[in-house]
Each structure stands twice: as structure tokens, then as C-alpha cells.
Design a protein around this motif. Structure first.
Motif, PDB file in Angstrom:
ATOM      1  N   LEU A   1      70.636 117.225  72.514  1.00  0.00           N
ATOM      2  CA  LEU A   1      69.239 116.915  72.834  1.00  0.00           C
ATOM      3  C   LEU A   1      68.881 117.345  74.252  1.00  0.00           C
ATOM      4  N   ALA A   2      69.817 117.257  75.172  1.00  0.00           N
ATOM      5  CA  ALA A   2      69.552 117.725  76.534  1.00  0.00           C
ATOM      6  C   ALA A   2      69.332 119.237  76.543  1.00  0.00           C
ATOM      7  N   ARG A   3      70.101 119.963  75.739  1.00  0.00           N
ATOM      8  CA  ARG A   3      69.909 121.419  75.660  1.00  0.00           C
ATOM      9  C   ARG A   3      68.565 121.764  75.030  1.00  0.00           C
ATOM     10  N   LEU A   4      68.176 121.030  74.003  1.00  0.00           N
ATOM     11  CA  LEU A   4      66.856 121.253  73.410  1.00  0.00           C
ATOM     12  C   LEU A   4      65.754 120.923  74.415  1.00  0.00           C
ATOM     13  N   ALA A   5      65.953 119.865  75.184  1.00  0.00           N
ATOM     14  CA  ALA A   5      64.967 119.490  76.193  1.00  0.00           C
ATOM     15  C   ALA A   5      64.844 120.579  77.261  1.00  0.00           C
ATOM     16  N   THR A   6      65.946 121.222  77.600  1.00  0.00           N
ATOM     17  CA  THR A   6      65.914 122.299  78.592  1.00  0.00           C
ATOM     18  C   THR A   6      65.030 123.441  78.117  1.00  0.00           C
ATOM     19  N   ARG A   7      65.055 123.725  76.821  1.00  0.00           N
ATOM     20  CA  ARG A   7      64.187 124.789  76.283  1.00  0.00           C
ATOM     21  C   ARG A   7      62.717 124.459  76.523  1.00  0.00           C
ATOM     22  N   HIS A   8      62.360 123.190  76.419  1.00  0.00           N
ATOM     23  CA  HIS A   8      60.974 122.767  76.647  1.00  0.00           C
ATOM     24  C   HIS A   8      60.637 122.703  78.134  1.00  0.00           C
ATOM     25  N   ALA A   9      61.658 122.592  78.968  1.00  0.00           N
ATOM     26  CA  ALA A   9      61.453 122.468  80.415  1.00  0.00           C
ATOM     27  C   ALA A   9      61.197 123.816  81.087  1.00  0.00           C
ATOM     28  N   LYS A  10      61.548 124.903  80.443  1.00  0.00           N
ATOM     29  CA  LYS A  10      61.430 126.222  81.066  1.00  0.00           C
ATOM     30  C   LYS A  10      59.981 126.648  81.173  1.00  0.00           C
ATOM     31  N   PRO A  11      59.595 127.296  82.201  1.00  0.00           N
ATOM     32  CA  PRO A  11      60.361 127.546  83.422  1.00  0.00           C
ATOM     33  C   PRO A  11      60.031 126.495  84.479  1.00  0.00           C
ATOM     34  N   ASP A  12      61.015 126.097  85.217  1.00  0.00           N
ATOM     35  CA  ASP A  12      60.857 125.263  86.415  1.00  0.00           C
ATOM     36  C   ASP A  12      60.244 123.892  86.167  1.00  0.00           C
ATOM     37  N   HIS A  13      60.775 123.175  85.209  1.00  0.00           N
ATOM     38  CA  HIS A  13      60.333 121.795  84.968  1.00  0.00           C
ATOM     39  C   HIS A  13      61.528 120.968  84.526  1.00  0.00           C
ATOM     40  N   ALA A  14      61.301 119.687  84.352  1.00  0.00           N
ATOM     41  CA  ALA A  14      62.276 118.789  83.750  1.00  0.00           C
ATOM     42  C   ALA A  14      61.612 118.171  82.529  1.00  0.00           C
ATOM     43  N   TYR A  15      62.379 117.995  81.468  1.00  0.00           N
ATOM     44  CA  TYR A  15      61.836 117.439  80.231  1.00  0.00           C
ATOM     45  C   TYR A  15      62.864 116.466  79.674  1.00  0.00           C
ATOM     46  N   GLN A  16      62.402 115.320  79.208  1.00  0.00           N
ATOM     47  CA  GLN A  16      63.295 114.299  78.689  1.00  0.00           C
ATOM     48  C   GLN A  16      63.007 114.004  77.233  1.00  0.00           C
ATOM     49  N   VAL A  17      64.067 113.990  76.437  1.00  0.00           N
ATOM     50  CA  VAL A  17      63.992 113.549  75.050  1.00  0.00           C
ATOM     51  C   VAL A  17      64.661 112.180  75.023  1.00  0.00           C
ATOM     52  N   GLY A  18      63.898 111.152  74.683  1.00  0.00           N
ATOM     53  CA  GLY A  18      64.435 109.799  74.664  1.00  0.00           C
ATOM     54  C   GLY A  18      64.896 109.394  73.277  1.00  0.00           C
ATOM     55  N   GLU A  19      65.505 108.222  73.222  1.00  0.00           N
ATOM     56  CA  GLU A  19      65.975 107.687  71.939  1.00  0.00           C
ATOM     57  C   GLU A  19      64.839 107.548  70.933  1.00  0.00           C
ATOM     58  N   GLN A  20      63.651 107.167  71.421  1.00  0.00           N
ATOM     59  CA  GLN A  20      62.519 106.927  70.534  1.00  0.00           C
ATOM     60  C   GLN A  20      61.940 108.221  69.978  1.00  0.00           C
ATOM     61  N   THR A  21      62.087 109.322  70.689  1.00  0.00           N
ATOM     62  CA  THR A  21      61.462 110.581  70.264  1.00  0.00           C
ATOM     63  C   THR A  21      62.452 111.590  69.707  1.00  0.00           C
ATOM     64  N   ARG A  22      63.727 111.242  69.668  1.00  0.00           N
ATOM     65  CA  ARG A  22      64.722 112.243  69.262  1.00  0.00           C
ATOM     66  C   ARG A  22      64.539 112.724  67.830  1.00  0.00           C
ATOM     67  N   GLU A  23      64.222 111.824  66.900  1.00  0.00           N
ATOM     68  CA  GLU A  23      64.045 112.242  65.495  1.00  0.00           C
ATOM     69  C   GLU A  23      62.906 113.252  65.372  1.00  0.00           C
ATOM     70  N   ALA A  24      61.794 112.981  66.024  1.00  0.00           N
ATOM     71  CA  ALA A  24      60.645 113.886  65.957  1.00  0.00           C
ATOM     72  C   ALA A  24      60.980 115.239  66.587  1.00  0.00           C
ATOM     73  N   LYS A  25      61.698 115.234  67.705  1.00  0.00           N
ATOM     74  CA  LYS A  25      62.061 116.486  68.375  1.00  0.00           C
ATOM     75  C   LYS A  25      63.022 117.309  67.513  1.00  0.00           C
ATOM     76  N   LEU A  26      63.962 116.644  66.893  1.00  0.00           N
ATOM     77  CA  LEU A  26      64.901 117.365  66.011  1.00  0.00           C
ATOM     78  C   LEU A  26      64.174 117.957  64.813  1.00  0.00           C
ATOM     79  N   ARG A  27      63.264 117.194  64.229  1.00  0.00           N
ATOM     80  CA  ARG A  27      62.481 117.712  63.094  1.00  0.00           C
ATOM     81  C   ARG A  27      61.644 118.910  63.515  1.00  0.00           C
ATOM     82  N   ALA A  28      61.064 118.837  64.709  1.00  0.00           N
ATOM     83  CA  ALA A  28      60.247 119.940  65.215  1.00  0.00           C
ATOM     84  C   ALA A  28      61.081 121.198  65.440  1.00  0.00           C
ATOM     85  N   GLU A  29      62.367 121.029  65.686  1.00  0.00           N
ATOM     86  CA  GLU A  29      63.269 122.167  65.876  1.00  0.00           C
ATOM     87  C   GLU A  29      63.846 122.657  64.553  1.00  0.00           C
ATOM     88  N   GLY A  30      63.506 121.995  63.461  1.00  0.00           N
ATOM     89  CA  GLY A  30      64.002 122.413  62.155  1.00  0.00           C
ATOM     90  C   GLY A  30      65.367 121.841  61.811  1.00  0.00           C
TER      91      GLY A  30
END
Length: 75
Positions: free
Chosen positions: A43-72
Motif C-alpha cells: 500500500l505504501a508503494r501504491l501511495a507513492t504512485r499517487h504522490a508523484k511528483p513531489d508530494h506525500a500520500y497516505q493510504v489508511g486502514e479505512q481507505t485501503r479496500e477502495a484504493k486496492l479496488r481502484a488499482e484493479g
């Protein structure tokens, strides 16, 4: 990098640690950094993809299912 053990000692807030780290990298090198924060390495690696370029992005416990589904990713 995986600062799991050090996060609480340095900063109880992982977002603040990410901001401090990004600022330090930029001040010392002039380079920009993208940082992903998550409850697992995947999940941290997936969050890094959303953080590019030059940002920080956090995937929390509450949003992990939705983020994984969005990634297929499915079970």
C-alpha cells in the motif's frame, strides 16, 4: 525505506515525518521526493504512485479496500 520502528520515536505522525524528510532531501540535494505511506509495503508503494511528483500520500486502514479496488486488485 521502511521507518516503521523509528516513526514513533521520531514523530508520532507519519505525515509530518514525510514532510520533514521531503524538506530535508530537497534542502540537501535540490531534488524533489515523493513518499507513500501505508499500513503495508504494497500500500505504501501504491501511495507513492499517487504522490508523484513531489508530494506525500497516505493510504489508511479505512481507505485501503477502495484504493486496492481502484488499482484493479481483488481477492
Amino acid at each position: 525505506m521502511n521507518p516503521t520502528g523509528a516513526v514513533r520515536a521520531i514523530s508520532p505522525d507519519p505525515r509530518q515525518l514525510a514532510r520533514d524528510l521531503r524538506e530535508s532531501i530537497h534542502a540537501q540535494t535540490g531534488c524533489y521526493a515523493s513518499i507513500g505511506i501505508g499500513p503495508s509495503r504494497l500500500l505504501a508503494r501504491l501511495a507513492t504512485r499517487h504522490a508523484k511528483p513531489d508530494h506525500a500520500y497516505q493510504v489508511g486502514e479505512q481507505t485501503r479496500e477502495a484504493k486496492l479496488r481502484a488499482e484493479g486488485v481483488s481477492r
